[in-house]
Design an enzyme around this catalytic site. Structure first.
Site, PDB file in Angstrom:
ATOM      1  N   VAL A  84       0.880  -1.173   0.000  1.00 47.96           N
ATOM      2  CA  VAL A  84       0.000   0.000   0.000  1.00 47.96           C
ATOM      3  C   VAL A  84       0.917   1.222   0.000  1.00 47.96           C
ATOM      4  O   VAL A  84       1.765   1.371   0.886  1.00 47.96           O
ATOM      5  CB  VAL A  84      -0.947  -0.002   1.213  1.00 47.96           C
ATOM      6  N   ALA A 122       5.778   3.831 -10.790  1.00 50.04           N
ATOM      7  CA  ALA A 122       5.206   2.698 -11.541  1.00 50.04           C
ATOM      8  C   ALA A 122       5.413   2.796 -13.051  1.00 50.04           C
ATOM      9  O   ALA A 122       4.886   1.955 -13.786  1.00 50.04           O
ATOM     10  CB  ALA A 122       3.722   2.490 -11.227  1.00 50.04           C
ATOM     11  N   ALA A 123       6.182   3.773 -13.515  1.00 46.88           N
ATOM     12  CA  ALA A 123       6.434   3.853 -14.967  1.00 46.88           C
ATOM     13  C   ALA A 123       7.223   2.624 -15.432  1.00 46.88           C
ATOM     14  O   ALA A 123       6.896   1.997 -16.446  1.00 46.88           O
ATOM     15  CB  ALA A 123       7.205   5.129 -15.300  1.00 46.88           C
ATOM     16  N   GLY A 124       8.258   2.271 -14.659  1.00 45.56           N
ATOM     17  CA  GLY A 124       9.057   1.086 -15.015  1.00 45.56           C
ATOM     18  C   GLY A 124       8.222  -0.182 -14.919  1.00 45.56           C
ATOM     19  O   GLY A 124       8.348  -1.091 -15.745  1.00 45.56           O
ATOM     20  N   ASP A 125       7.353  -0.244 -13.917  1.00 44.82           N
ATOM     21  CA  ASP A 125       6.501  -1.434 -13.753  1.00 44.82           C
ATOM     22  C   ASP A 125       5.515  -1.544 -14.911  1.00 44.82           C
ATOM     23  O   ASP A 125       5.253  -2.642 -15.421  1.00 44.82           O
ATOM     24  CB  ASP A 125       5.721  -1.346 -12.434  1.00 44.82           C
ATOM     25  N   THR A 139       1.431   6.454 -17.974  1.00 46.64           N
ATOM     26  CA  THR A 139       1.559   6.337 -16.510  1.00 46.64           C
ATOM     27  C   THR A 139       2.192   7.584 -15.897  1.00 46.64           C
ATOM     28  O   THR A 139       1.739   8.062 -14.860  1.00 46.64           O
ATOM     29  CB  THR A 139       2.401   5.080 -16.167  1.00 46.64           C
TER      30      THR A 139
HETATM   31  O1  RIB Z   1       7.901   0.842  -8.671  1.00 48.29           O
HETATM   32  C1  RIB Z   1       6.991   1.592  -7.907  1.00 48.29           C
HETATM   33  C2  RIB Z   1       6.663   0.865  -6.640  1.00 48.29           C
HETATM   34  O2  RIB Z   1       7.829   0.766  -5.853  1.00 48.29           O
HETATM   35  C3  RIB Z   1       5.651   1.558  -5.756  1.00 48.29           C
HETATM   36  O3  RIB Z   1       4.329   1.219  -6.082  1.00 48.29           O
HETATM   37  C4  RIB Z   1       6.074   1.155  -4.361  1.00 48.29           C
HETATM   38  O4  RIB Z   1       5.199   0.275  -3.743  1.00 48.29           O
HETATM   39  C5  RIB Z   1       7.464   0.543  -4.518  1.00 48.29           C
HETATM   40  O5  RIB Z   1       7.415  -0.815  -4.355  1.00 48.29           O
END
Ligand code: RIB
Length: 308
Positions: free
Chosen positions: A12, A251-254, A285
């Site tokens: 979270v 979260a751009a990389g994710d 994102t």
């Molecule tokens: O890559 C972004 C994420 O890194 C975030 O959502 C945070 O939870 C960390 O894990």
């Protein structure tokens, strides 16, 4: 439709919007505080699912409200959460994110239950791993859990993707490297693993050669607003990023990883278009706030693809 299993973290996130990052010992004012579902693993699963992949998740939550919230957010995106176990001793992972006015962030992660994921938990997920096209892992959960998942994957002809994020504080086990088909670090993670600073295309090629020597022949380095470099045994190219105004890079990389694996063919023949698709997804994102709330859906990504 690709079938993806992501092993990773569920956090979270609490985001604190500030003008600039504090100096050591300094106090700064937070002008907005928000909370959302995050965690590198969960974000990647959400990105894969929203990009159209059939997605399953392996991870661990605590026995608390935050855990229920994280499980519900997987469900909201039709992600199979049957292999998310619950720790009875530790709470759900959390992340505190400082976001400055340039859209840059600094993240403090409390691993919590993510760090309790065991090899035995992963073994229970053998059926879903075997049935996948790709298995994806990062480093917010223990390396031996990722290794166990990749062992099952490789024994069953499933392609493995390692996103070594955050940069490991210890070295990556040679067993895990041997089991990895594609490694996808950002420029800093890449430098911390190979010792080669990414400055230009030559350094990216040198990095690809170094990873090849470690046994991984397929590399993607994301280089922020400079784009993404991919290298396989037959092809390599730096694809420039699309110019957008970033307000939050969380979260751009994710998003890149999840969107990429949702499109990639197992023989990598469409790697260039999968990278481009992933860049379009992450360009959306960064224009939105928060981790999972900012991850785009397939129709939004295709709209951008049609315009470019
Ligand atoms: O890559 C972004 C994420 O890194 C975030 O959502 C945070 O939870 C960390 O894990």
């Amino acid at each position: 439709m690709n079938k993806i299993t992501v092993l990773g973290s569920l956090n979270v996130d609490t985001t604190f919007r500030i003008k600039r990052f504090p100096e050591p010992g300094e106090t700064v004012h937070v002008h907005e505080k928000t909370s959302a579902a995050g965690g590198k693993g969960a974000n990647q699963a959400v990105a894969a699912a929203r990009s159209g992949a059939k997605t399953a998740f392996i991870g661990q939550i605590g026995d608390d409200g935050a855990g229920k919230f994280m499980l519900q957010s997987l469900e909201n995106d039709n992600i199979d959460g049957s292999y998310v176990s619950t720790s009875e001793s530790v709470g759900t992972g959390t992340a505190n994110i400082m976001l400055d006015e340039n859209g840059q962030n600094c993240i403090l992660v409390y691993g919590g239950a993510n760090q309790k994921l065991t090899v035995a938990d992963v073994k229970k997920a053998e059926p879903v791993i075997k049935d996948s096209d790709f298995v994806v892992a990062q480093f917010e959960t223990p390396q031996d859990a990722a290794t166990a998942a990749f062992q099952i994957a490789k024994a069953n002809g499933v392609t493995t993707v390692l996103n070594p994020a955050p940069a490991p504080s210890t070295s990556i086990s040679t067993e895990l490297l041997k089991l990895t088909d594609i490694i996808a670090p950002n420029e800093l993670e890449s430098a911390s693993i190979t010792g080669i600073k990414i400055t230009n295309e030559d350094s990216m090629i040198a990095t690809a050669d170094k990873f090849s020597n470690m046994g991984i022949n397929n590399l993607i380095i994301t280089v922020g607003d400079k784009g993404a470099f991919y290298s396989t045994q037959s092809d390599r190219e730096l694809i420039p990023a699309f110019k957008v105004k970033a307000i939050d890079t969380t979260a751009a990389g994710d998003t890149f990883i999840g969107a990429f694996v949702s499109q990639l063919k197992p023989d990598f023949s469409n790697i260039k278009s999968a990278v481009t698709f992933a860049q379009h997804a992450s360009s959306l994102t960064v224009q939105r706030l928060g981790a999972q709330p900012s991850i785009p859906k397939l129709d939004e990504i295709l709209k951008v693809e049609n315009v470019q």
